[in-house]
Design a protein around this motif. Structure first.
Motif, PDB file in Angstrom:
ATOM      1  N   LEU A  94      46.420 -32.192  19.914  1.00  0.00           N
ATOM      2  CA  LEU A  94      45.222 -32.136  19.078  1.00  0.00           C
ATOM      3  C   LEU A  94      44.509 -30.793  19.209  1.00  0.00           C
ATOM      4  N   ARG A  95      44.508 -30.231  20.407  1.00  0.00           N
ATOM      5  CA  ARG A  95      43.912 -28.893  20.576  1.00  0.00           C
ATOM      6  C   ARG A  95      44.652 -27.866  19.727  1.00  0.00           C
ATOM      7  N   ASP A  96      45.984 -28.018  19.631  1.00  0.00           N
ATOM      8  CA  ASP A  96      46.766 -27.119  18.779  1.00  0.00           C
ATOM      9  C   ASP A  96      46.388 -27.264  17.312  1.00  0.00           C
ATOM     10  N   CYS A  97      45.815 -28.407  16.950  1.00  0.00           N
ATOM     11  CA  CYS A  97      45.340 -28.642  15.572  1.00  0.00           C
ATOM     12  C   CYS A  97      43.885 -28.214  15.407  1.00  0.00           C
ATOM     13  N   GLY A  98      43.263 -27.715  16.472  1.00  0.00           N
ATOM     14  CA  GLY A  98      41.867 -27.302  16.398  1.00  0.00           C
ATOM     15  C   GLY A  98      40.874 -28.391  16.733  1.00  0.00           C
ATOM     16  N   VAL A  99      41.349 -29.531  17.270  1.00  0.00           N
ATOM     17  CA  VAL A  99      40.460 -30.632  17.650  1.00  0.00           C
ATOM     18  C   VAL A  99      40.198 -30.534  19.151  1.00  0.00           C
ATOM     19  N   ASN A 100      38.953 -30.309  19.527  1.00  0.00           N
ATOM     20  CA  ASN A 100      38.596 -30.169  20.932  1.00  0.00           C
ATOM     21  C   ASN A 100      38.492 -31.545  21.587  1.00  0.00           C
ATOM     22  N   ILE A 101      39.283 -31.776  22.633  1.00  0.00           N
ATOM     23  CA  ILE A 101      39.280 -33.046  23.357  1.00  0.00           C
ATOM     24  C   ILE A 101      38.771 -32.792  24.775  1.00  0.00           C
ATOM     25  N   THR A 102      37.868 -33.643  25.243  1.00  0.00           N
ATOM     26  CA  THR A 102      37.304 -33.537  26.584  1.00  0.00           C
ATOM     27  C   THR A 102      37.568 -34.833  27.337  1.00  0.00           C
ATOM     28  N   LYS A 103      37.857 -34.711  28.626  1.00  0.00           N
ATOM     29  CA  LYS A 103      38.057 -35.885  29.479  1.00  0.00           C
ATOM     30  C   LYS A 103      36.739 -36.230  30.158  1.00  0.00           C
ATOM     31  N   LEU A 104      36.371 -37.502  30.104  1.00  0.00           N
ATOM     32  CA  LEU A 104      35.178 -38.018  30.767  1.00  0.00           C
ATOM     33  C   LEU A 104      35.597 -39.008  31.843  1.00  0.00           C
ATOM     34  N   ALA A 105      34.756 -39.185  32.840  1.00  0.00           N
ATOM     35  CA  ALA A 105      35.010 -40.177  33.889  1.00  0.00           C
ATOM     36  C   ALA A 105      33.696 -40.828  34.296  1.00  0.00           C
ATOM     37  N   THR A 106      33.778 -42.098  34.674  1.00  0.00           N
ATOM     38  CA  THR A 106      32.612 -42.817  35.180  1.00  0.00           C
ATOM     39  C   THR A 106      33.091 -43.937  36.095  1.00  0.00           C
ATOM     40  N   ASP A 107      32.228 -44.323  37.008  1.00  0.00           N
ATOM     41  CA  ASP A 107      32.534 -45.488  37.845  1.00  0.00           C
ATOM     42  C   ASP A 107      31.725 -46.704  37.406  1.00  0.00           C
ATOM     43  N   ARG A 108      30.803 -46.515  36.450  1.00  0.00           N
ATOM     44  CA  ARG A 108      29.999 -47.622  35.913  1.00  0.00           C
ATOM     45  C   ARG A 108      29.987 -47.520  34.378  1.00  0.00           C
ATOM     46  N   PRO A 109      30.997 -48.082  33.722  1.00  0.00           N
ATOM     47  CA  PRO A 109      31.115 -47.924  32.273  1.00  0.00           C
ATOM     48  C   PRO A 109      30.156 -48.783  31.459  1.00  0.00           C
ATOM     49  N   GLY A 110      29.467 -49.718  32.085  1.00  0.00           N
ATOM     50  CA  GLY A 110      28.583 -50.621  31.363  1.00  0.00           C
ATOM     51  C   GLY A 110      29.146 -52.031  31.349  1.00  0.00           C
ATOM     52  N   GLN A 111      28.707 -52.827  30.389  1.00  0.00           N
ATOM     53  CA  GLN A 111      29.135 -54.226  30.291  1.00  0.00           C
ATOM     54  C   GLN A 111      30.571 -54.291  29.786  1.00  0.00           C
ATOM     55  N   ILE A 112      31.463 -54.855  30.584  1.00  0.00           N
ATOM     56  CA  ILE A 112      32.880 -54.929  30.220  1.00  0.00           C
ATOM     57  C   ILE A 112      33.095 -56.101  29.267  1.00  0.00           C
ATOM     58  N   LEU A 113      33.664 -55.790  28.105  1.00  0.00           N
ATOM     59  CA  LEU A 113      33.899 -56.785  27.061  1.00  0.00           C
ATOM     60  C   LEU A 113      35.349 -57.239  27.003  1.00  0.00           C
ATOM     61  N   TYR A 114      36.248 -56.392  27.483  1.00  0.00           N
ATOM     62  CA  TYR A 114      37.693 -56.657  27.431  1.00  0.00           C
ATOM     63  C   TYR A 114      38.342 -55.900  28.578  1.00  0.00           C
TER      64      TYR A 114
END
Length: 133
Positions: A94-114
């Motif tokens: 995707l970066r080669d297509c000009g779409v900037n992708i960023t990786k995020l991380a968390t240990d508390r994602p919120g209310q888990i639905l699935y």
């Protein structure tokens, strides 16, 4: 720890972020995407379609005041190494297509639905801490 890949969204006056797969689909259908990149992206998407369980639409929703809101977002489990490795490949394409992708991380994602072996869908809380990687 949970990991998510996002791309900035700018649509009119709205800003935010959308996930890796929405960005990939946008690149596949964009007329300026070179055929070789389109084919490589489709190959990665086919792999995910075969190996990553797909949550139902209802798994993204929260009921509030007698209405349903699709507020859930997907996060990989940090031990889903093969999924994350393939997500890095898709991100590079995707970066080669000009779409900037960023990786995020968390240990508390919120209310888990699935939840499945590779990912969760969670409704983030306002105080959900996110680390930009």
């Amino acid at each position: 720890m949970y990991v998510r890949f996002v791309s900035p969204l700018r649509a009119g006056n709205r800003t935010g972020a959308y996930g890796l797969f929405r960005g990939a689909m946008g690149a596949v259908y964009h007329e300026d995407t070179p055929t070789c990149l389109r084919d490589a992206i489709e190959l990665e998407l086919d792999w995910f379609n075969e190996h990553l369980p797909r949550p139902r639409y209802r798994d993204f929703e929260i009921r509030s005041r007698k209405r349903w809101y699709a507020d859930g977002i997907c996060w990989f489990h940090d031990d889903a190494q093969e999924m994350i490795a393939r997500a890095f490949v898709l991100s590079a394409l995707l970066r080669d297509c000009g779409v900037n992708i960023t990786k995020l991380a968390t240990d508390r994602p919120g209310q888990i639905l699935y939840r499945d072996d590779y990912q969760i869908v969670a409704k983030p809380a306002a105080e959900t801490p996110v680390e930009w990687c």
